[in-house]
Enzyme design. Structure first.
Site, PDB file in Angstrom:
ATOM      1  N   GLU A 116       0.822  -1.206   0.000  1.00 32.74           N
ATOM      2  CA  GLU A 116       0.000   0.000   0.000  1.00 32.74           C
ATOM      3  C   GLU A 116       0.864   1.267   0.000  1.00 32.74           C
ATOM      4  OE1 GLU A 116      -3.135  -0.309  -0.436  1.00 32.74           O
ATOM      5  OE2 GLU A 116      -3.707  -2.259   0.368  1.00 32.74           O
ATOM      6  N   HIS A 139      -2.808   2.152   8.442  1.00 37.03           N
ATOM      7  CA  HIS A 139      -3.910   1.307   7.963  1.00 37.03           C
ATOM      8  C   HIS A 139      -4.008   0.068   8.830  1.00 37.03           C
ATOM      9  CE1 HIS A 139      -6.423  -1.185   5.436  1.00 37.03           C
ATOM     10  NE2 HIS A 139      -5.461  -2.061   5.290  1.00 37.03           N
ATOM     11  N   HIS A 141      -7.129  -3.192  10.466  1.00 32.88           N
ATOM     12  CA  HIS A 141      -8.395  -3.901  10.284  1.00 32.88           C
ATOM     13  C   HIS A 141      -9.151  -4.023  11.611  1.00 32.88           C
ATOM     14  CE1 HIS A 141      -6.191  -6.281   6.804  1.00 32.88           C
ATOM     15  NE2 HIS A 141      -6.374  -5.009   6.498  1.00 32.88           N
ATOM     16  N   GLU A 169     -17.900  10.669  23.443  1.00 25.60           N
ATOM     17  CA  GLU A 169     -16.539  11.070  23.070  1.00 25.60           C
ATOM     18  C   GLU A 169     -16.339  11.228  21.546  1.00 25.60           C
ATOM     19  OE1 GLU A 169     -14.738  11.545  25.708  1.00 25.60           O
ATOM     20  OE2 GLU A 169     -12.681  11.672  24.999  1.00 25.60           O
ATOM     21  N   HIS A 210     -13.170  -4.074   4.846  1.00 22.44           N
ATOM     22  CA  HIS A 210     -11.708  -4.245   4.887  1.00 22.44           C
ATOM     23  C   HIS A 210     -11.094  -3.649   6.166  1.00 22.44           C
ATOM     24  CE1 HIS A 210      -7.660  -4.248   2.559  1.00 22.44           C
ATOM     25  NE2 HIS A 210      -7.436  -4.028   3.839  1.00 22.44           N
TER      26      HIS A 210
HETATM   27  O1  2HA Z   1      -0.771  -4.979   4.492  1.00 19.70           O
HETATM   28  O2  2HA Z   1      -3.732  -4.819   5.030  1.00 19.70           O
HETATM   29  O3  2HA Z   1      -4.556  -3.796   2.717  1.00 19.70           O
HETATM   30  C1  2HA Z   1      -1.820  -5.801   4.126  1.00 19.70           C
HETATM   31  C2  2HA Z   1      -3.065  -5.027   4.046  1.00 19.70           C
HETATM   32  C3  2HA Z   1      -3.413  -4.528   2.722  1.00 19.70           C
HETATM   33 ZN    ZN Z   2      -5.669  -4.047   4.839  1.00 26.63          ZN
END
Ligand code: 2HA
Ligand code: ZN
Length: 270
Positions: A116, A139, A141, A169, A210
């Site tokens: 990414e 980034h 999840h 909050e 995602h």
């Molecule tokens: O790094 O999360 O979106 C792996 C990921 C790609």
């Molecule tokens: Zn990801």
């Protein structure tokens, strides 16, 4: 030269990644972080003339030409960054034409930067136009935000109203709201461009089904945004399917924002 493993930014990256891993947001090799660095910050640790190798970029990152950054490696596990930063992270400089990055340290097993990286660099160069002091793109999840995108409309206004209504909050921490993107294939220029576009306006971007992107001036700011949005999503999921008897009204949201000197995005309030 000082030992780079003692550099505050390396230690803080390791600690942050370990924290994120323990929250369950970065299973296996998921997630990625990048951090812009000043030459001043790194030159006591690194010979910036010594380029290990060059990685081409699929995008034009010329507004970042000459800028230094640290980022996670592709296929690397967040849980391992703290114990072996040199293998799991890299430090690089964007080439003068913005078409490649030059590795100066790290990725010691020969791997590359996160898949990414384009999304991160486009994210940085876009966010810098809104906030010249932004340094972090992150980034991950988070479970509940991801779950919420399975059962909640992806309409940006509705999604933000739900997050704000879940915890008092929320509107204090992200009065600017979150951007919401529909599901897209990750690792592509398309998702990188869509994310960057949203970063003009938002510090948190939800990738449906995602995860999310968060930005900030510090690792703590980006982490704090992620934690707070994820907490709101957790309350949403804990109360989903139950009758919600009590609710924060728009007047309540306005009042709490006012109390904390925040200006919420008016378009999301009634
Ligand atoms: O790094 O999360 O979106 C792996 C990921 C790609
Ligand atoms: Zn990801």
């Amino acid at each position: 030269m000082k030992n780079i493993l003692t550099a505050p930014f390396i230690r803080e990256l390791g600690e942050t990644a370990a924290n994120m891993y323990r929250q369950g947001w970065d299973e296996r090799n998921s997630g990625n972080i990048s951090l812009l660095l000043d030459e001043e910050e790194i030159k006591e640790y690194l010979d910036t003339e010594k380029v290990i190798k060059t990685f081409p970029l699929g995008i034009d990152a010329s507004p970042l030409a000459g800028r230094y950054f640290a980022a996670t490696g592709t296929g690397k596990y967040f849980k391992n960054i703290e114990k072996d930063p040199e293998k799991n992270l890299g430090i690089a400089r964007v080439s003068p034409d913005g078409r490649s990055v030059m590795l100066l340290w790290g990725l010691s097993d020969g791997g590359g930067f996160t898949s990414e990286l384009s999304a991160h660099l486009l994210g940085h160069l876009t966010r810098l136009k809104t906030d010249p002091e932004n340094r972090i793109v992150m980034h991950c999840h988070p479970q509940n935000l991801l779950a919420m995108t399975h059962i909640h409309a992806l309409d940006e206004r509705e999604f933000n109203r739900s997050l704000w209504q879940m915890c008092t909050e929320s509107i204090i921490i992200f009065p600017d709201g979150v951007g919401v993107l529909p599901w897209m294939v990750c690792g592509t220029d398309e998702i990188a461009e869509a994310t960057a576009e949203k970063l003009r306006e938002y510090r948190i971007i939800i990738w449906a089904l995602h995860g999310l992107y968060a930005v900030g001036r510090t690792l703590d700011e980006a982490l704090g945004l992620t934690e707070t949005a994820e907490k709101a999503a957790m309350i949403y999921m804990l109360t989903a399917g139950h009758e919600r008897v009590n609710r924060l009204s728009d007047d309540d949201l306005r009042a709490v924002a006012k109390q904390y000197g925040q200006t919420p995005k008016e378009a999301f309030l009634n």
